[in-house]
Motif scaffolding. Structure first.
Motif, PDB file in Angstrom:
ATOM      1  N   GLY A 142      46.426 -17.436  -3.353  1.00  0.00           N
ATOM      2  CA  GLY A 142      45.137 -17.814  -4.085  1.00  0.00           C
ATOM      3  C   GLY A 142      45.110 -16.765  -5.246  1.00  0.00           C
ATOM      4  O   GLY A 142      44.337 -17.398  -6.382  1.00  0.00           O
ATOM      5  N   LEU A 143      45.553 -15.499  -5.265  1.00  0.00           N
ATOM      6  CA  LEU A 143      45.443 -14.745  -6.161  1.00  0.00           C
ATOM      7  C   LEU A 143      46.031 -15.173  -7.575  1.00  0.00           C
ATOM      8  O   LEU A 143      45.422 -15.086  -8.707  1.00  0.00           O
ATOM      9  CB  LEU A 143      45.964 -13.217  -5.993  1.00  0.00           C
ATOM     10  N   TYR A 144      47.153 -15.682  -7.487  1.00  0.00           N
ATOM     11  CA  TYR A 144      47.781 -16.274  -8.468  1.00  0.00           C
ATOM     12  C   TYR A 144      47.641 -17.867  -9.023  1.00  0.00           C
ATOM     13  O   TYR A 144      47.651 -18.170 -10.139  1.00  0.00           O
ATOM     14  CB  TYR A 144      49.306 -16.496  -7.978  1.00  0.00           C
ATOM     15  N   ALA A 145      47.050 -18.304  -7.947  1.00  0.00           N
ATOM     16  CA  ALA A 145      46.179 -19.749  -8.670  1.00  0.00           C
ATOM     17  C   ALA A 145      45.044 -19.591  -9.394  1.00  0.00           C
ATOM     18  O   ALA A 145      44.743 -20.610  -9.957  1.00  0.00           O
ATOM     19  CB  ALA A 145      46.210 -20.655  -7.183  1.00  0.00           C
ATOM     20  N   LEU A 146      44.171 -18.690  -9.021  1.00  0.00           N
ATOM     21  CA  LEU A 146      42.832 -18.529  -9.677  1.00  0.00           C
ATOM     22  C   LEU A 146      43.040 -18.461 -11.250  1.00  0.00           C
ATOM     23  O   LEU A 146      43.917 -17.754 -11.515  1.00  0.00           O
ATOM     24  CB  LEU A 146      42.040 -17.426  -9.201  1.00  0.00           C
ATOM     25  N   PRO A 147      42.346 -19.315 -11.918  1.00  0.00           N
ATOM     26  CA  PRO A 147      42.324 -19.081 -13.365  1.00  0.00           C
ATOM     27  C   PRO A 147      41.247 -17.830 -13.720  1.00  0.00           C
ATOM     28  O   PRO A 147      40.921 -17.334 -13.215  1.00  0.00           O
ATOM     29  CB  PRO A 147      41.952 -20.572 -13.716  1.00  0.00           C
ATOM     30  N   ALA A 148      41.331 -17.773 -15.331  1.00  0.00           N
ATOM     31  CA  ALA A 148      40.079 -16.795 -15.771  1.00  0.00           C
ATOM     32  C   ALA A 148      39.023 -17.257 -15.242  1.00  0.00           C
ATOM     33  O   ALA A 148      38.531 -18.451 -15.545  1.00  0.00           O
ATOM     34  CB  ALA A 148      40.258 -16.947 -17.091  1.00  0.00           C
ATOM     35  N   LEU A 149      37.936 -16.406 -14.842  1.00  0.00           N
ATOM     36  CA  LEU A 149      36.745 -16.613 -14.235  1.00  0.00           C
ATOM     37  C   LEU A 149      35.884 -15.280 -14.778  1.00  0.00           C
ATOM     38  O   LEU A 149      36.176 -14.200 -14.474  1.00  0.00           O
ATOM     39  CB  LEU A 149      36.726 -16.678 -12.892  1.00  0.00           C
ATOM     40  N   GLU A 150      34.962 -15.673 -15.273  1.00  0.00           N
ATOM     41  CA  GLU A 150      33.848 -14.646 -15.702  1.00  0.00           C
ATOM     42  C   GLU A 150      33.278 -13.938 -14.827  1.00  0.00           C
ATOM     43  O   GLU A 150      32.910 -14.351 -13.964  1.00  0.00           O
ATOM     44  CB  GLU A 150      32.877 -15.520 -16.653  1.00  0.00           C
ATOM     45  N   ASP A 151      33.475 -12.411 -15.274  1.00  0.00           N
ATOM     46  CA  ASP A 151      32.679 -11.426 -14.423  1.00  0.00           C
ATOM     47  C   ASP A 151      33.352 -11.493 -12.845  1.00  0.00           C
ATOM     48  O   ASP A 151      32.539 -11.255 -11.899  1.00  0.00           O
ATOM     49  CB  ASP A 151      31.246 -11.812 -14.610  1.00  0.00           C
ATOM     50  N   ARG A 182      33.243 -23.713  -9.355  1.00  0.00           N
ATOM     51  CA  ARG A 182      32.074 -23.573 -10.595  1.00  0.00           C
ATOM     52  C   ARG A 182      30.714 -24.018 -10.203  1.00  0.00           C
ATOM     53  O   ARG A 182      29.815 -23.510 -10.894  1.00  0.00           O
ATOM     54  CB  ARG A 182      32.839 -24.503 -11.611  1.00  0.00           C
ATOM     55  N   GLU A 183      30.634 -25.209  -9.356  1.00  0.00           N
ATOM     56  CA  GLU A 183      29.378 -25.242  -8.916  1.00  0.00           C
ATOM     57  C   GLU A 183      28.534 -24.374  -8.088  1.00  0.00           C
ATOM     58  O   GLU A 183      27.439 -23.875  -8.435  1.00  0.00           O
ATOM     59  CB  GLU A 183      29.278 -26.559  -8.131  1.00  0.00           C
ATOM     60  N   HIS A 184      29.297 -23.580  -7.198  1.00  0.00           N
ATOM     61  CA  HIS A 184      28.763 -22.530  -6.372  1.00  0.00           C
ATOM     62  C   HIS A 184      28.458 -21.560  -7.456  1.00  0.00           C
ATOM     63  O   HIS A 184      27.228 -20.852  -7.224  1.00  0.00           O
ATOM     64  CB  HIS A 184      29.978 -22.073  -5.420  1.00  0.00           C
ATOM     65  N   TRP A 185      29.253 -21.081  -8.157  1.00  0.00           N
ATOM     66  CA  TRP A 185      28.945 -20.019  -9.181  1.00  0.00           C
ATOM     67  C   TRP A 185      28.371 -20.256 -10.658  1.00  0.00           C
ATOM     68  O   TRP A 185      28.143 -19.402 -11.437  1.00  0.00           O
ATOM     69  CB  TRP A 185      30.484 -19.196  -9.370  1.00  0.00           C
ATOM     70  N   ARG A 186      28.048 -21.497 -10.798  1.00  0.00           N
ATOM     71  CA  ARG A 186      27.315 -21.971 -12.180  1.00  0.00           C
ATOM     72  C   ARG A 186      28.332 -21.609 -13.057  1.00  0.00           C
ATOM     73  O   ARG A 186      27.563 -21.056 -14.145  1.00  0.00           O
ATOM     74  CB  ARG A 186      26.036 -21.361 -11.806  1.00  0.00           C
ATOM     75  N   LEU A 187      29.195 -21.859 -13.273  1.00  0.00           N
ATOM     76  CA  LEU A 187      30.212 -21.513 -14.357  1.00  0.00           C
ATOM     77  C   LEU A 187      30.434 -22.810 -15.171  1.00  0.00           C
ATOM     78  O   LEU A 187      30.452 -24.115 -14.737  1.00  0.00           O
ATOM     79  CB  LEU A 187      31.531 -20.984 -13.686  1.00  0.00           C
TER      80      LEU A 187
END
Length: 400
Positions: free
Chosen positions: A271-280, A394-399
């Motif tokens: 999952g580390l490699y699959a995650l995209p850029a995510l703020e903070d 993104r829904e959970h984190w309101r991104l």
């Protein structure tokens, strides 16, 4: 009424007593010397003699001619039709030697006694050692001779060098390599604890080599390479100049100048490699049941923490363990709705864990746990379609 016990049946009965008592005999040579085992012989009744007198006579003769270990007690029986007859009523085997002999295990017991003495000779003797020898007997008694020699050699070296500060690969013990030590580590640790109850350097199972990575906690008093955790800095501004994905020890991770708003702990490394850029956001590989170690990282404790594990019983057990160290951690996609939506991608979970002790799950997590347990299901996190995962994340984190 029980059938009469023939001399030929003694071996099986003695073998059962030998298996049940062997550990206690190993703990206490005094007990082993005189512990009695009594086998009731159940002589035939008058009615049984009347039904088959030849069998009764043959049974008594067999016991008169027996030459095995132990003492046979004889008693008189007064029967109306046959007068007074003397019959064997019990066999008493005194001590481990006689019981082992009757069980056909005399050679094995001699080996156990010899090995027990060899292990006791490694140390001057402590009050906890006999119990440790008894608990571990099935492991050290079944070793091949060369492996037992290696066991005593390693124990002796570790006792003589309790604070060497060496890594396992550096141990200068002839005939013993790293694979042998790691493969027998549990046995070594338990015996060393038994040998160290005198308050010596290994009495607390830590040694005193002072290794900064805490690697003496296993009880051998030597160092091991620290566990490395994979980390994905999903917001490159949090750690400028560093790789986006890298691995480091817990001590090194703790020293990083990270201040993320959010930390996502993943059960699996992919999952580390699959995650995209995510703020903070920073993501860390939890390493299964070792995930609670991440709770010691300052920037994990200070951030909004999330855990995303497989939808199976072990995933929830890991979450429960993490929450004992990080009470505010929240789960991601570990709910009944996710399982129901993607149950077609689940497989059978071969070794589920039970419900006992999982007291820190939320109502929603408990509902999902019951679904996977009752259905014997395992839905690995990477199996869930990634676009759907990212939408929910993104829904959970309101991104945006």
């Amino acid at each position: 009424m029980a059938d009469p016990v023939s001399p030929g049946a003694v071996a099986a009965k003695a073998a059962a007593s030998y298996r049940n008592r062997r550990s206690r005999w190993i703990e206490s040579p005094t007990l082993a010397a005189d512990d009695p085992v009594t086998i009731a012989l159940h002589p035939p009744t008058e009615r049984r003699v009347a039904a088959d007198p030849d069998a009764a006579v043959a049974w008594v003769r067999a016991w008169r001619s027996r030459r095995g270990p132990g003492t046979v007690d004889w008693e008189e029986r007064r029967w109306r039709s046959y007068g007074t007859q003397t019959v064997p009523v019990r066999l008493t085997l005194t001590g481990a030697d006689q019981v082992a002999d009757a069980a056909g295990a005399a050679r094995e017991w001699r080996t156990v006694v010899r090995r027990r003495e060899a292990l006791a000779a490694v140390t001057s003797g402590t009050s906890a050692l006999p119990a440790a020898l008894g608990r571990t007997a099935s492991r050290w008694s079944s070793l091949a001779e060369k492996d037992f020699d290696a066991l005593t050699a390693v124990l002796r070296w570790l006792r003589e060098n309790p604070s060497s500060g060496l890594y396992i690969r550096q141990l200068p013990i002839p005939g013993v390599d790293t694979k042998w030590v790691t493969g027998h580590r549990g046995l070594l640790e338990e015996l060393l604890r038994g040998m160290a109850d005198d308050g010596g350097p290994d009495a607390d199972g830590k040694g005193d080599s002072g290794a900064e990575d805490g690697n003496t906690a296993g009880g051998l008093g030597v160092r091991t390479v620290p566990r490395e955790c994979g980390i994905a800095v999903c917001d490159r501004a949090l750690l400028p100049g560093a790789p986006r994905i890298f691995a480091a020890s817990l001590d090194e991770l703790a020293a990083l100048p990270l201040r993320p708003d959010r930390v996502l702990m993943l059960e699996n490394k992919e999952g580390l490699y699959a995650l995209p850029a995510l703020e903070d956001t920073v993501a860390v590989h939890g390493g299964g049941y070792a995930v609670h170690e991440l709770a010691a990282l300052p920037w994990v404790r200070d951030a909004e923490s999330w855990y995303w594990g497989d939808l199976d019983t072990h995933g929830f057990a890991i979450l429960d363990r993490l929450r004992a160290h990080l009470p505010a951690v929240r789960s991601l996609l570990m709910d009944a709705d996710t399982l129901t939506r993607w149950s077609g991608l689940a497989v059978h979970e071969p070794t589920p864990v039970g419900r006992d002790g999982l007291d820190r799950l939320t109502a929603g997590e408990n509902a999902a746990f019951e679904l996977v347990r009752s259905g014997g299901l395992r839905l690995e996190q990477e199996r869930i379609p990634w676009p759907w995962v990212m939408q929910r994340l993104r829904e959970h984190w309101r991104l945006g």
